[in-house]
Design a protein around this motif. Sequence first.
Motif, mmCIF file in Angstrom:
data_model
loop_
_atom_site.group_PDB
_atom_site.id
_atom_site.type_symbol
_atom_site.label_atom_id
_atom_site.label_comp_id
_atom_site.label_asym_id
_atom_site.label_seq_id
_atom_site.Cartn_x
_atom_site.Cartn_y
_atom_site.Cartn_z
ATOM 1 N N SER A 135 12.154 4.884 6.262
ATOM 2 C CA SER A 135 10.887 5.618 6.214
ATOM 3 C C SER A 135 9.709 4.658 6.045
ATOM 4 N N LEU A 136 9.900 3.641 5.181
ATOM 5 C CA LEU A 136 8.839 2.666 4.930
ATOM 6 C C LEU A 136 8.470 1.913 6.208
ATOM 7 N N LEU A 137 9.461 1.487 6.968
ATOM 8 C CA LEU A 137 9.210 0.766 8.215
ATOM 9 C C LEU A 137 8.448 1.635 9.214
ATOM 10 N N GLN A 138 8.837 2.885 9.321
ATOM 11 C CA GLN A 138 8.160 3.779 10.265
ATOM 12 C C GLN A 138 6.719 4.055 9.828
ATOM 13 N N GLU A 139 6.516 4.212 8.514
ATOM 14 C CA GLU A 139 5.164 4.430 7.995
ATOM 15 C C GLU A 139 4.292 3.202 8.224
ATOM 16 N N ALA A 140 4.878 2.009 8.056
ATOM 17 C CA ALA A 140 4.136 0.767 8.285
ATOM 18 C C ALA A 140 3.699 0.669 9.743
ATOM 19 N N CYS A 141 4.566 1.067 10.654
ATOM 20 C CA CYS A 141 4.225 1.058 12.079
ATOM 21 C C CYS A 141 3.034 1.981 12.352
ATOM 22 N N LYS A 142 3.026 3.139 11.702
ATOM 23 C CA LYS A 142 1.906 4.058 11.873
ATOM 24 C C LYS A 142 0.608 3.447 11.365
ATOM 25 N N MET A 143 0.659 2.839 10.164
ATOM 26 C CA MET A 143 -0.536 2.235 9.580
ATOM 27 C C MET A 143 -1.073 1.106 10.448
ATOM 28 N N LEU A 144 -0.167 0.365 11.080
ATOM 29 C CA LEU A 144 -0.554 -0.782 11.906
ATOM 30 C C LEU A 144 -0.792 -0.385 13.364
ATOM 31 N N GLU A 145 -0.684 0.916 13.631
ATOM 32 C CA GLU A 145 -0.903 1.458 14.985
ATOM 33 C C GLU A 145 0.038 0.814 15.997
ATOM 34 N N LEU A 146 1.321 0.759 15.617
ATOM 35 C CA LEU A 146 2.356 0.217 16.485
ATOM 36 C C LEU A 146 3.324 1.326 16.877
ATOM 37 N N GLU A 147 4.077 1.070 17.937
ATOM 38 C CA GLU A 147 5.121 2.010 18.314
ATOM 39 C C GLU A 147 6.164 2.085 17.197
ATOM 40 N N LYS A 205 0.828 -1.209 0.000
ATOM 41 C CA LYS A 205 0.000 0.000 0.000
ATOM 42 C C LYS A 205 0.861 1.258 0.000
ATOM 43 N N LEU A 206 2.076 1.131 0.549
ATOM 44 C CA LEU A 206 2.986 2.281 0.606
ATOM 45 C C LEU A 206 3.858 2.386 -0.653
ATOM 46 N N GLY A 207 3.593 1.498 -1.621
ATOM 47 C CA GLY A 207 4.242 1.644 -2.923
ATOM 48 C C GLY A 207 5.342 0.658 -3.244
ATOM 49 N N MET A 208 5.631 -0.315 -2.366
ATOM 50 C CA MET A 208 6.681 -1.285 -2.670
ATOM 51 C C MET A 208 6.117 -2.389 -3.556
ATOM 52 N N THR A 209 6.821 -2.723 -4.628
ATOM 53 C CA THR A 209 6.394 -3.756 -5.570
ATOM 54 C C THR A 209 7.434 -4.870 -5.608
ATOM 55 N N PRO A 210 7.104 -6.025 -6.234
ATOM 56 C CA PRO A 210 8.076 -7.133 -6.319
ATOM 57 C C PRO A 210 9.391 -6.742 -6.988
ATOM 58 N N THR A 211 9.371 -5.698 -7.826
ATOM 59 C CA THR A 211 10.593 -5.290 -8.528
ATOM 60 C C THR A 211 11.225 -4.036 -7.906
ATOM 61 N N SER A 212 10.702 -3.615 -6.770
ATOM 62 C CA SER A 212 11.198 -2.387 -6.149
ATOM 63 C C SER A 212 12.642 -2.522 -5.671
ATOM 64 N N LYS A 213 13.368 -1.425 -5.802
ATOM 65 C CA LYS A 213 14.673 -1.257 -5.169
ATOM 66 C C LYS A 213 14.621 0.052 -4.401
ATOM 67 N N MET A 214 14.873 -0.028 -3.109
ATOM 68 C CA MET A 214 14.718 1.133 -2.257
ATOM 69 C C MET A 214 16.018 1.427 -1.537
ATOM 70 N N SER A 215 16.347 2.695 -1.373
ATOM 71 C CA SER A 215 17.533 3.061 -0.613
ATOM 72 C C SER A 215 17.336 2.660 0.849
ATOM 73 N N VAL A 216 18.430 2.539 1.571
ATOM 74 C CA VAL A 216 18.336 2.176 2.989
ATOM 75 C C VAL A 216 17.530 3.225 3.741
ATOM 76 N N ASN A 217 17.754 4.501 3.433
ATOM 77 C CA ASN A 217 16.983 5.565 4.079
ATOM 78 C C ASN A 217 15.502 5.468 3.716
ATOM 79 N N GLY A 218 15.231 5.096 2.468
ATOM 80 C CA GLY A 218 13.846 4.897 2.049
ATOM 81 C C GLY A 218 13.197 3.762 2.812
ATOM 82 N N MET A 219 13.979 2.703 3.072
ATOM 83 C CA MET A 219 13.467 1.556 3.831
ATOM 84 C C MET A 219 13.168 1.952 5.269
#
Length: 242
Positions: free
Chosen positions: A98-110, A82-96
């Motif tokens: 951000s993705l992890l923190q956004e996922a925590c927000k979506m899942l209502e986790l710390e 949902k945050l835009g990662m696809t099977p062919t995605s390549k993401m920078s470490v900094n991008g990853m």
Amino acid sequence: HMLAQVWLYRIWLWHRIWFWKMGNAECRPCSNAEDVKAETDEERRGSLQELLNIVIDKVVYLGENSPLKKKALPAVMDCFTKLGMTPTSKMSVNGMKSLLQEACKMLELEAFEEKFLNEACETLDINQDGEVTMLEVAVVMPLLCGGRQKENDAFIFKLIDENADLQLSPKEVRQYFLPFASWMTKEMKMGQTASPLTDLFVDRIFSDMDENKNGFISQKEWSKWNKENILFEVILKLLLET
């Protein structure tokens, strides 16, 4: 739960090492050459055990400290999609990060603590090229997530099955397990021996999974192998054979 499996395996492994030592101690008297070989083999087992413990400690550490441990792998990966990662995605470490923190927000986790976030993303970048691919995510995320093993295994099978034909080809299995094997050998500081070991590891995995020897892995074979085997045990056996 994967964390419980790791600790059960560790206890089992300590018992096996003790058993090997006792077995060697109770052997019949042998020649000097045999004594030297037995001592060398025992030292090698001890060294490999120490290296393997580095990986086991890392796995336990990741599982204990991840805020995602409260969610199953499919739920976390669905957030990534949902945050835009696809099977062919390549993401920078900094991008990853951000993705992890956004996922925590979506899942209502710390949120991830900064120090652990850096360590988790360093682990996700298996080949240390500064980018994180979906395959690298598929290898490491099960260590960071919770959920039932059966559910997570089924999700990973579907993820690896690129052409959705409900079976895994040697290429598909290799694409998945090579990053895992590379990560293991990197964490174990195997150095120049890593490349041939990863090839041997992947070939052994496929051969063991393919029970009917038809050249493909069914979902039943995949689930059965994952239920009956622990990857750390497979790697230790392989290392002792090489």
